[in-house]
Design an enzyme around this catalytic site. Structure first.
Site, PDB file in Angstrom:
ATOM      1  CB  ALA A  65      30.092  -6.271  16.669  1.00  0.00           C
TER       2      ALA A  65
ATOM      3  N   GLY B 154      29.041  -9.553  12.373  1.00  0.00           N
ATOM      4  CA  GLY B 154      27.655  -8.999  12.586  1.00  0.00           C
ATOM      5  C   GLY B 154      27.098  -8.483  11.178  1.00  0.00           C
TER       6      GLY B 154
ATOM      7  CD  GLU C 261      26.174 -12.699  13.712  1.00  0.00           C
ATOM      8  OE1 GLU C 261      27.016 -11.935  14.411  1.00  0.00           O
ATOM      9  OE2 GLU C 261      26.042 -13.692  14.654  1.00  0.00           O
TER      10      GLU C 261
ATOM     11  CD  GLU D 284      31.357 -13.284  14.318  1.00  0.00           C
ATOM     12  OE1 GLU D 284      31.610 -13.956  13.369  1.00  0.00           O
ATOM     13  OE2 GLU D 284      30.247 -12.664  14.078  1.00  0.00           O
TER      14      GLU D 284
HETATM   15  C1  LIG Z   1      26.959  -9.943  19.365  1.00  0.00           C
HETATM   16  C2  LIG Z   1      28.444  -9.920  18.626  1.00  0.00           C
HETATM   17  C3  LIG Z   1      28.146  -9.952  17.322  1.00  0.00           C
HETATM   18  C4  LIG Z   1      28.973  -9.907  16.167  1.00  0.00           C
HETATM   19  C5  LIG Z   1      30.379 -10.117  16.489  1.00  0.00           C
HETATM   20  C6  LIG Z   1      31.293  -9.377  15.259  1.00  0.00           C
HETATM   21  O1  LIG Z   1      30.911  -8.728  14.682  1.00  0.00           O
HETATM   22  S1  LIG Z   1      32.755  -9.420  15.765  1.00  0.00           S
HETATM   23  C7  LIG Z   1      33.440  -8.361  14.385  1.00  0.00           C
HETATM   24  C8  LIG Z   1      33.521  -9.089  13.162  1.00  0.00           C
HETATM   25  N1  LIG Z   1      34.197  -8.568  12.043  1.00  0.00           N
HETATM   26  C9  LIG Z   1      35.515  -8.892  11.834  1.00  0.00           C
HETATM   27  O2  LIG Z   1      36.322  -9.620  12.543  1.00  0.00           O
HETATM   28  C10 LIG Z   1      36.079  -7.912  10.781  1.00  0.00           C
HETATM   29  C11 LIG Z   1      37.406  -7.084  11.222  1.00  0.00           C
HETATM   30  N2  LIG Z   1      37.740  -6.517  10.131  1.00  0.00           N
HETATM   31  C12 LIG Z   1      38.618  -6.833   8.968  1.00  0.00           C
HETATM   32  O3  LIG Z   1      38.688  -7.875   8.980  1.00  0.00           O
HETATM   33  C13 LIG Z   1      39.160  -5.873   8.173  1.00  0.00           C
HETATM   34  O4  LIG Z   1      39.254  -4.619   9.039  1.00  0.00           O
HETATM   35  C14 LIG Z   1      38.326  -5.689   6.819  1.00  0.00           C
HETATM   36  C15 LIG Z   1      36.820  -5.367   7.219  1.00  0.00           C
HETATM   37  C16 LIG Z   1      38.457  -6.991   6.281  1.00  0.00           C
HETATM   38  C17 LIG Z   1      38.764  -4.394   6.285  1.00  0.00           C
HETATM   39  O5  LIG Z   1      40.328  -4.561   6.022  1.00  0.00           O
HETATM   40  P1  LIG Z   1      41.080  -3.452   5.347  1.00  0.00           P
HETATM   41  O6  LIG Z   1      42.665  -4.068   5.095  1.00  0.00           O
HETATM   42  O7  LIG Z   1      40.562  -2.991   4.348  1.00  0.00           O
HETATM   43  O8  LIG Z   1      41.272  -2.329   6.517  1.00  0.00           O
HETATM   44  P2  LIG Z   1      41.915  -2.436   8.118  1.00  0.00           P
HETATM   45  O9  LIG Z   1      41.898  -3.886   8.494  1.00  0.00           O
HETATM   46  O10 LIG Z   1      43.113  -1.850   8.181  1.00  0.00           O
HETATM   47  O11 LIG Z   1      40.825  -1.534   8.714  1.00  0.00           O
HETATM   48  C18 LIG Z   1      40.522  -0.372   8.448  1.00  0.00           C
HETATM   49  C19 LIG Z   1      40.441   0.386   9.908  1.00  0.00           C
HETATM   50  O12 LIG Z   1      38.952  -0.132  10.530  1.00  0.00           O
HETATM   51  C20 LIG Z   1      39.058  -0.748  11.715  1.00  0.00           C
HETATM   52  N3  LIG Z   1      38.178  -1.714  11.782  1.00  0.00           N
HETATM   53  C21 LIG Z   1      38.002  -2.936  10.831  1.00  0.00           C
HETATM   54  N4  LIG Z   1      36.863  -3.768  11.317  1.00  0.00           N
HETATM   55  C22 LIG Z   1      36.630  -3.118  12.410  1.00  0.00           C
HETATM   56  C23 LIG Z   1      35.370  -3.374  13.309  1.00  0.00           C
HETATM   57  N5  LIG Z   1      34.715  -4.650  13.005  1.00  0.00           N
HETATM   58  N6  LIG Z   1      35.170  -2.607  14.465  1.00  0.00           N
HETATM   59  C24 LIG Z   1      35.822  -1.529  14.597  1.00  0.00           C
HETATM   60  N7  LIG Z   1      37.008  -1.201  13.862  1.00  0.00           N
HETATM   61  C25 LIG Z   1      37.089  -2.048  12.847  1.00  0.00           C
HETATM   62  C26 LIG Z   1      40.524  -1.110  11.755  1.00  0.00           C
HETATM   63  O13 LIG Z   1      40.858  -1.281  13.098  1.00  0.00           O
HETATM   64  C27 LIG Z   1      41.127  -0.108  11.029  1.00  0.00           C
HETATM   65  O14 LIG Z   1      41.313   0.964  11.915  1.00  0.00           O
HETATM   66  P3  LIG Z   1      42.576   1.583  12.409  1.00  0.00           P
HETATM   67  O15 LIG Z   1      42.368   3.094  13.078  1.00  0.00           O
HETATM   68  O16 LIG Z   1      43.686   1.458  11.186  1.00  0.00           O
HETATM   69  O17 LIG Z   1      43.151   0.432  13.431  1.00  0.00           O
END
Ligand SMILES: CC/C=C\CC(=O)SCCNC(=O)CCNC(=O)[C@H](O)C(C)(C)COP(=O)(O)OP(=O)(O)OC[C@H]1O[C@@H](n2cnc3c(N)ncnc32)[C@H](O)[C@@H]1OP(=O)(O)O
Length: 719
Positions: free
Chosen positions: A61, A100, A103, A123
């Site tokens: 998400a 998500g 999921e 999450e």
């Molecule tokens: C009803 C609810 C249902 C579902 C709930 C969810 O899905 S909650 C979200 C669950 N997902 C996560 O927790 C994953 C979060 N992201 C990460 O762990 C890492 O970003 C990832 C995907 C492993 C990639 O890592 P990497 O080192 O390659 O990049 P970085 O972390 O620097 O991220 C790059 C930019 O993307 C932004 N970002 C990452 N994930 C999300 C996200 N889920 N939503 C929005 N934005 C996301 C991150 O902030 C970075 O942007 P920046 O501008 O540099 O802050």
């Protein structure tokens, strides 16, 4: 958005397009709903593949949308529609399938993953649970014990483990989308009833009540007040005990509680703060976007005590060649043995080969001749470090970066002792260095932006939360910690016990209170520093002058406890007593209580009743106040830097978001009022005087924490 195309004539291909991680924003969800409809209504399409662009399936998400009003189609019905489809839906997973994203994949009938893919439901680390059906589908697919493990910890698994657990159906080394399209064609027209996970009965382990009780006991023990891990256990229990629809209702209820709890907001702040600290800057304006790091292929570590050994392991595990140097033969051999077993243990855990051949050992400092970067980790003694730096300057090739692992010494003084001060930076690792996630990268007055960029990049490669900070006594973490510990000592003088202080801090969420932590790390460490600074003076002098240093209140309690040879766990006695030296179970110690009574009597102090609220306010607000001073001084660029340091290096509970975020949730006017109150009550503690920046933020309407940088910038531009 999501692009719709056709592959191999009969396969509808939906590609998620939302760089950088294809998060499921409102626009993406709408596009998935629309493209799924197109694919299902196209008679030529026999099956459908969902993938993500740029080799990344989906990061879940869109976390940025959590704070605002919900728009676009919700995830749950979207995933149900995919699962209910009458054509095979296949997820082609490359890169990450997280939250998500996984999921969504679990809603598909089949999952094909690339061998390098990573899958998980993280999450819980954001203060949430997998509430798009993940908590109900995963246990039905892989069983309760494994689902509990993944959901309550947020652990990410490799494709190989996902295959073993049964999360994916196939792993490929080749082009995942091609493999998924081929697979989708092969299953076209086959019945799908047995592929809809929501219809599976949840396999119930024989003694499931005991299993859930044990899981609950485990998360309550480690969660330290965090709600999400507890809710995760409850949600999986619902999957195991209720029909799917009722389980989904329970998942929704639990999610609603978490979403509005404040803890989720704090943990999501920490997520973005971790990313924000990567966009570091120095007071000169130079920063991550203008400074190119130098390549580092080979590094040296000087001094193989506890810290040097951990740093050697961390560097080797990152893939670097390492020269580990220790001048004494016996210590070198001991260190080699310790490093080898640390690497072997780590490799066993990760199921990889230990990186033993990346390390060469030497007694000769001249072995640094061809390295790109040196990390000096000798004893905390300025004269010794200066001598090591003098030798390094003579033997290193030109341009080698010279880093000092120090927790408090002056990086500028060290740099001044070298011909190239621009190549000198501090790298403050935390023990054990191969485990702890935090690294303070300390820039001195003359450190070049390139040197800082190189150290920051190396820290990132080592998997550390790396924070660039300015040079001052104790840098950020230890400078703030001093005030926190000092208040704890004062509270003992005024009538508190170690048990009361630790109890309040542990209830707040710290893994250990001040005194239990001090017993673990050794009371003698701080005593040595205080003696070196001329603060600790031997003997049991009484009267007020014994408790004053440089015109400010000072508590010699810690020094007196050390004089008794009570250094904590290692001596079996400290603020608590232990069964034997080295034991970890702290027990209340009557000796300490009577020592405190005698101490108060000798100094004419009358014990008063102190409650947990006062303990928290005194210890935490003193720490926060120093955080404001650090921002005012430009030692940290923003509140996120301080919060990341405290969450990843000092046990500050992530669900409270770090000290500066916490202050913003308490309310800056309240923090200011309490500091004013305590400063008035203790005028001999100047550190309790509220910092000018705090006053200024309150005067400007207490803006939210993400806007503090603007106020700080304005303040610095006026100076
Ligand atoms: C009803 C609810 C249902 C579902 C709930 C969810 O899905 S909650 C979200 C669950 N997902 C996560 O927790 C994953 C979060 N992201 C990460 O762990 C890492 O970003 C990832 C995907 C492993 C990639 O890592 P990497 O080192 O390659 O990049 P970085 O972390 O620097 O991220 C790059 C930019 O993307 C932004 N970002 C990452 N994930 C999300 C996200 N889920 N939503 C929005 N934005 C996301 C991150 O902030 C970075 O942007 P920046 O501008 O540099 O802050």
């Amino acid at each position: 958005m999501a692009q719709y195309t056709r592959a191999s004539g009969f396969v509808g291909l939906i590609t998620l397009q939302n760089p950088p991680v294809n998060a499921l924003s409102a626009v993406v969800r709408q596009a998935i709903v629309d493209t799924v409809k197109i694919a299902l209504s196209d008679p030529k399409v026999k099956s459908v593949v969902i993938c993500g662009q740029n080799g990344n399936f989906c990061g879940g998400a869109d976390i940025k949308e959590f704070g605002g009003e919900m728009t676009g189609p919700p995830l749950i019905p979207m995933i149900h529609a995919i699962e209910a489809a009458n054509k095979p839906m296949v997820a082609a997973i490359e890169g990450n399938a997280l939250g998500g994203g996984l999921e969504l994949a679990l809603g598909c009938h089949y999952r094909i993953a690339h061998s390098k893919a990573r899958l998980g439901l993280p999450e819980v680390t954001l203060g949430l649970l997998p509430a798009a059906g993940g908590s109900q589908r995963l246990p039905r697919l892989i069983g309760v014990p494994d689902a509990l493990d993944l959901i309550t910890t947020g652990r990410i698994v490799t494709a190989a483990e996902a295959l073993r657990l049964g999360i994916v159906d196939q792993v490929t080394e080749h082009n995942t989308v091609d493999a998924a399209v081929k697979f989708a064609l092969s299953v076209a027209g086959q019945p799908l009833d047995a592929r809809r996970i929501s219809t599976f009965p949840c396999p119930r382990p024989p003694d499931s009540d005991a299993l859930f009780e044990e899981a609950m006991r485990k998360v309550r023990g480690s969660a330290r007040g965090a709600m999400a891990p507890v809710a995760c256990v409850q949600a999986v229990r619902a999957a195991a005990t209720l029909p799917y629809e009722r389980g989904m209702e329970r998942e929704k209820e639990l999610m609603a509680t978490l979403f509005t709890s404040g803890q989720a907001r704090a943990l999501q702040y920490v997520f973005f703060a971790q990313r924000a600290v990567g966009r570091w800057s120095m007071p000169s304006g130079a920063g991550w976007d203008t400074s190119k790091p130098r390549p580092v292929n080979k590094a040296a570590v000087i001094g193989l005590g506890t810290m040097g050994r951990g740093i050697t392991v961390a560097l080797a595990q990152t893939g670097l060649s390492v020269v580990a140097i220790e001048t004494q033969e016996k210590q070198l051999m001991e260190a080699k043995q310790a490093v080898t077993s640390m690497l072997e243990r780590g490799a066993k855990r990760r199921g990889a080969a230990p990186a033993l051949d990346r390390i060469s050992y030497s007694r000769n400092i001249q072995a640094v001749a061809d390295v790109d970067l040196v990390i000096e980790a000798v004893f905390e003694d300025m004269a010794l470090k200066l001598e090591v730096f003098r030798q390094l300057s003579a033997f290193c090739k030109p341009g080698t970066l010279l880093c000092t692992n120090t927790s408090a010494l002056d990086v500028d003084e060290l740099a001044r002792g070298t011909p190239n001060p621009e190549l000198v930076v501090g790298m403050h690792f935390f023990a054990p260095a191969h485990v702890m996630k935090l690294l303070e990268v300390v820039y001195g007055k003359r450190s070049s932006p390139q040197a800082v960029a190189t150290a920051m990049q190396l820290g990132k490669k080592m998997g550390k939360a790396s924070v660039a900070v300015g040079n001052c006594r104790g840098f950020v973490g230890n400078r703030m910690l001093r005030l926190y510990v000092e208040q704890a000592f004062f509270l003992l003088e005024e009538g508190a016990t170690p048990e009361l202080v630790d109890g309040a801090l542990e209830e707040f969420g710290f893994p250990m209170g001040v005194f239990r932590m001090s017993d673990l790390s050794g009371l003698d460490v701080g005593w040595r520093t205080r003696k070196a600074a001329g603060q600790a003076q031997p003997g049991e002098a009484s009267g007020q002058s014994a408790r004053i240093r440089n015109g400010s209140r000072y508590s010699p309690i810690g020094d007196l406890v050390c004089e008794q040879g009570r250094f904590g766990q290692k001596t079996g006695r400290g603020w608590y007593q232990y069964d034997k030296p080295g034991s970890r179970v702290a027990r209340s110690d009557p000796w300490l209580h009577s020592f405190l009574e005698q101490y108060r009597a000798r100094h004419g102090l009358v014990a008063r009743s102190i409650d947990r609220q006062e303990v928290l306010e005194r210890c935490l607000y003193a720490l926060v106040n120093e955080g404001f001073r650090i921002l005012e001084d430009g030692i940290a660029a923003g509140p996120e830097d301080i919060d990341v340091i405290y969450v990843f290096g000092y046990g500050w509970p992530g669900h409270r978001g770090g000290p500066m975020f916490y202050a913003s949730t308490v309310g800056l006017p309240k923090v200011l009022e309490r500091l004013e109150h305590y400063h008035q009550a203790h005028p001999d503690v100047p550190d309790l005087q509220p910092c000018g920046l705090l006053r200024r933020l309150v005067a400007s309407g207490s803006p939210p924490v993400h806007r503090w940088r603007e106020v700080i910038k304005k303040l610095h531009s006026q100076l």
